[in-house]
Motif scaffolding. Structure first.
Motif, PDB file in Angstrom:
ATOM      1  N   PHE A  88      -5.527  10.838 -40.593  1.00 26.50           N
ATOM      2  CA  PHE A  88      -5.187   9.854 -39.566  1.00 26.50           C
ATOM      3  C   PHE A  88      -6.382   8.960 -39.280  1.00 26.50           C
ATOM      4  O   PHE A  88      -7.506   9.436 -39.083  1.00 26.50           O
ATOM      5  CB  PHE A  88      -4.800  10.547 -38.258  1.00 26.50           C
ATOM      6  CG  PHE A  88      -3.485  11.250 -38.288  1.00 26.50           C
ATOM      7  CD1 PHE A  88      -3.406  12.588 -38.637  1.00 26.50           C
ATOM      8  CD2 PHE A  88      -2.314  10.579 -37.976  1.00 26.50           C
ATOM      9  CE1 PHE A  88      -2.193  13.253 -38.666  1.00 26.50           C
ATOM     10  CE2 PHE A  88      -1.096  11.233 -37.995  1.00 26.50           C
ATOM     11  CZ  PHE A  88      -1.035  12.568 -38.341  1.00 26.50           C
ATOM     12  N   PHE A 101      -3.533   6.107 -32.776  1.00 25.45           N
ATOM     13  CA  PHE A 101      -3.502   6.672 -34.119  1.00 25.45           C
ATOM     14  C   PHE A 101      -2.553   5.909 -35.023  1.00 25.45           C
ATOM     15  O   PHE A 101      -1.522   5.397 -34.578  1.00 25.45           O
ATOM     16  CB  PHE A 101      -3.034   8.135 -34.060  1.00 25.45           C
ATOM     17  CG  PHE A 101      -4.063   9.076 -33.521  1.00 25.45           C
ATOM     18  CD1 PHE A 101      -4.199   9.271 -32.157  1.00 25.45           C
ATOM     19  CD2 PHE A 101      -4.895   9.778 -34.378  1.00 25.45           C
ATOM     20  CE1 PHE A 101      -5.154  10.133 -31.645  1.00 25.45           C
ATOM     21  CE2 PHE A 101      -5.848  10.655 -33.884  1.00 25.45           C
ATOM     22  CZ  PHE A 101      -5.983  10.821 -32.511  1.00 25.45           C
ATOM     23  N   GLY A 102      -2.898   5.868 -36.305  1.00 27.29           N
ATOM     24  CA  GLY A 102      -1.952   5.440 -37.304  1.00 27.29           C
ATOM     25  C   GLY A 102      -0.949   6.549 -37.577  1.00 27.29           C
ATOM     26  O   GLY A 102      -1.026   7.641 -37.003  1.00 27.29           O
TER      27      GLY A 102
ATOM     28  N   TYR B  33      -5.167  14.833 -22.846  1.00 23.73           N
ATOM     29  CA  TYR B  33      -4.098  13.997 -23.389  1.00 23.73           C
ATOM     30  C   TYR B  33      -2.938  14.873 -23.873  1.00 23.73           C
ATOM     31  O   TYR B  33      -3.150  15.990 -24.340  1.00 23.73           O
ATOM     32  CB  TYR B  33      -4.596  13.194 -24.608  1.00 23.73           C
ATOM     33  CG  TYR B  33      -5.895  12.464 -24.417  1.00 23.73           C
ATOM     34  CD1 TYR B  33      -7.103  13.119 -24.599  1.00 23.73           C
ATOM     35  CD2 TYR B  33      -5.912  11.119 -24.073  1.00 23.73           C
ATOM     36  CE1 TYR B  33      -8.312  12.448 -24.433  1.00 23.73           C
ATOM     37  CE2 TYR B  33      -7.114  10.437 -23.916  1.00 23.73           C
ATOM     38  CZ  TYR B  33      -8.306  11.107 -24.093  1.00 23.73           C
ATOM     39  OH  TYR B  33      -9.491  10.436 -23.934  1.00 23.73           O
ATOM     40  N   TYR B  35       0.021  14.313 -26.740  1.00 23.63           N
ATOM     41  CA  TYR B  35       0.608  13.509 -27.803  1.00 23.63           C
ATOM     42  C   TYR B  35       1.828  14.255 -28.345  1.00 23.63           C
ATOM     43  O   TYR B  35       1.909  15.476 -28.292  1.00 23.63           O
ATOM     44  CB  TYR B  35      -0.369  13.325 -28.967  1.00 23.63           C
ATOM     45  CG  TYR B  35      -1.540  12.395 -28.713  1.00 23.63           C
ATOM     46  CD1 TYR B  35      -2.734  12.878 -28.176  1.00 23.63           C
ATOM     47  CD2 TYR B  35      -1.464  11.051 -29.040  1.00 23.63           C
ATOM     48  CE1 TYR B  35      -3.812  12.032 -27.966  1.00 23.63           C
ATOM     49  CE2 TYR B  35      -2.536  10.190 -28.835  1.00 23.63           C
ATOM     50  CZ  TYR B  35      -3.703  10.693 -28.301  1.00 23.63           C
ATOM     51  OH  TYR B  35      -4.775   9.849 -28.095  1.00 23.63           O
ATOM     52  N   GLN B  37       4.005  14.483 -32.095  1.00 19.69           N
ATOM     53  CA  GLN B  37       3.929  14.126 -33.507  1.00 19.69           C
ATOM     54  C   GLN B  37       5.304  14.261 -34.123  1.00 19.69           C
ATOM     55  O   GLN B  37       5.917  15.340 -34.090  1.00 19.69           O
ATOM     56  CB  GLN B  37       2.937  15.016 -34.259  1.00 19.69           C
ATOM     57  CG  GLN B  37       2.778  14.598 -35.719  1.00 19.69           C
ATOM     58  CD  GLN B  37       1.763  15.432 -36.464  1.00 19.69           C
ATOM     59  OE1 GLN B  37       1.410  16.531 -36.060  1.00 19.69           O
ATOM     60  NE2 GLN B  37       1.258  14.905 -37.555  1.00 19.69           N
ATOM     61  N   LEU B  43       1.165  10.177 -34.477  1.00 20.75           N
ATOM     62  CA  LEU B  43       0.877  10.691 -33.142  1.00 20.75           C
ATOM     63  C   LEU B  43       1.082   9.588 -32.112  1.00 20.75           C
ATOM     64  O   LEU B  43       0.532   8.501 -32.237  1.00 20.75           O
ATOM     65  CB  LEU B  43      -0.584  11.141 -33.073  1.00 20.75           C
ATOM     66  CG  LEU B  43      -0.897  12.498 -33.624  1.00 20.75           C
ATOM     67  CD1 LEU B  43      -2.375  12.626 -33.864  1.00 20.75           C
ATOM     68  CD2 LEU B  43      -0.447  13.580 -32.656  1.00 20.75           C
ATOM     69  N   LEU B  45       0.999   8.746 -27.891  1.00 21.58           N
ATOM     70  CA  LEU B  45       0.488   9.226 -26.614  1.00 21.58           C
ATOM     71  C   LEU B  45       1.610   9.259 -25.571  1.00 21.58           C
ATOM     72  O   LEU B  45       2.323   8.272 -25.372  1.00 21.58           O
ATOM     73  CB  LEU B  45      -0.641   8.311 -26.137  1.00 21.58           C
ATOM     74  CG  LEU B  45      -1.322   8.682 -24.832  1.00 21.58           C
ATOM     75  CD1 LEU B  45      -2.079   9.996 -24.987  1.00 21.58           C
ATOM     76  CD2 LEU B  45      -2.271   7.561 -24.395  1.00 21.58           C
ATOM     77  N   TYR B  48      -1.905  10.762 -20.223  1.00 25.73           N
ATOM     78  CA  TYR B  48      -3.250  11.292 -20.266  1.00 25.73           C
ATOM     79  C   TYR B  48      -3.810  11.391 -18.852  1.00 25.73           C
ATOM     80  O   TYR B  48      -3.246  10.837 -17.904  1.00 25.73           O
ATOM     81  CB  TYR B  48      -4.164  10.474 -21.180  1.00 25.73           C
ATOM     82  CG  TYR B  48      -4.529   9.095 -20.678  1.00 25.73           C
ATOM     83  CD1 TYR B  48      -3.636   8.037 -20.805  1.00 25.73           C
ATOM     84  CD2 TYR B  48      -5.773   8.834 -20.122  1.00 25.73           C
ATOM     85  CE1 TYR B  48      -3.953   6.768 -20.376  1.00 25.73           C
ATOM     86  CE2 TYR B  48      -6.114   7.568 -19.691  1.00 25.73           C
ATOM     87  CZ  TYR B  48      -5.195   6.533 -19.820  1.00 25.73           C
ATOM     88  OH  TYR B  48      -5.539   5.281 -19.399  1.00 25.73           O
ATOM     89  N   PHE B  90       0.914  17.980 -29.064  1.00 27.71           N
ATOM     90  CA  PHE B  90      -0.506  18.301 -29.149  1.00 27.71           C
ATOM     91  C   PHE B  90      -1.203  17.893 -27.863  1.00 27.71           C
ATOM     92  O   PHE B  90      -1.021  16.785 -27.356  1.00 27.71           O
ATOM     93  CB  PHE B  90      -1.171  17.573 -30.314  1.00 27.71           C
ATOM     94  CG  PHE B  90      -0.841  18.152 -31.651  1.00 27.71           C
ATOM     95  CD1 PHE B  90       0.135  17.588 -32.446  1.00 27.71           C
ATOM     96  CD2 PHE B  90      -1.507  19.280 -32.103  1.00 27.71           C
ATOM     97  CE1 PHE B  90       0.448  18.132 -33.681  1.00 27.71           C
ATOM     98  CE2 PHE B  90      -1.210  19.832 -33.337  1.00 27.71           C
ATOM     99  CZ  PHE B  90      -0.225  19.245 -34.129  1.00 27.71           C
TER     100      PHE B  90
END
Lengths: 111, 115
Positions: A88, A101-102, B33, B35, B37, B43, B45, B48, B90
């Motif tokens: 990433f 993030f990508g 944070y 996240y 996925q 990922l 957000l 946070y 996450f």
């Protein structure tokens, strides 16, 4: 806001070099990161580069930053099967903003 | 490894039920944070926190709430779980943001399935 793009898949032969590319949109991005995710695990920081640098080398890893094109790359020399993972790219700008993030690039290493 | 513990690690729940995920850190880091996925999305957000009782929304906050009553704990609540919230969640922590040596450290993830 920031948008980070990566290609989704890369396949290389063991021993070859891998190059994973990333582009970002926010020219004020100050710190750019590469994270690695192995199957079933969280993300681990591999390396990072500041926007005032063009290149950073860390053992088998080389990061290149082209600020004009907002392009970041991660080169892994002598790629091994243990390098198979999702990589990433992430960026953060000044002013205390969370990482963006990508989508991640899945690297497959063929023995 | 950074001291981050997520619980539970796996959960299956029914549509419409509330679910709370916990993130516990032993690093005394200011930022925490959540996240999610998902395949094809990477990922994203959710929320946070930048201190006790200080939280902000991320990109995909609808249907989620958070609380941070102590530095070490950050809770994520799905108020009424839906199938679209099936994901791997996450937790991450960092000393700061946009500063040197403020990289994020990640927990091992919680796999949530909503049936």
């Amino acid at each position: 806001g920031e948008d980070v793009e990566q290609s989704l898949f890369l396949s290389v032969r063991e021993g070859d070099s891998s190059v994973i590319n990333c582009t970002y949109t926010d020219s004020s991005s100050t710190y750019l990161y590469w994270y690695k995710q192995e199957p079933g695990a969280g993300l681990q920081l591999l390396t990072y580069i500041f926007s005032n640098m063009d290149m950073k080398q860390d053992q088998r890893l080389t990061v290149l930053l082209n600020k004009k094109d907002k392009h970041l790359s991660l080169r892994i020399a002598d790629t091994q099967t243990g390098d198979s993972a999702i990589y990433f790219c992430a960026a953060t700008s000044q002013g205390n903003t969370p990482l963006v993030f990508g989508k991640g690039t899945r690297l497959s290493v063929i023995a | 490894d950074a001291g981050i513990t997520q619980s539970p690690r796996h959960k299956v729940t029914e549509t419409g039920t509330p679910v709370t995920l916990r993130c516990h850190q032993t690093e005394n880091h200011r930022y925490m944070y959540w996240y999610r996925q998902d395949p094809g999305h990477g990922l994203r957000l959710i929320h946070y926190s930048y201190g006790v009782k200080d939280t902000d929304k991320g990109e995909v906050s609808d249907g989620y709430s958070v609380s941070r009553s102590k530095t070490e704990d950050f809770l994520l609540t799905l108020e009424s779980a839906t199938s679209s919230q099936t994901s791997v969640y996450f937790c991450a922590i960092s000393r700061g943001q946009g500063l040197p040596n403020t990289e994020a450290f990640f927990g091992q993830g919680t796999r949530l399935t909503v049936v």
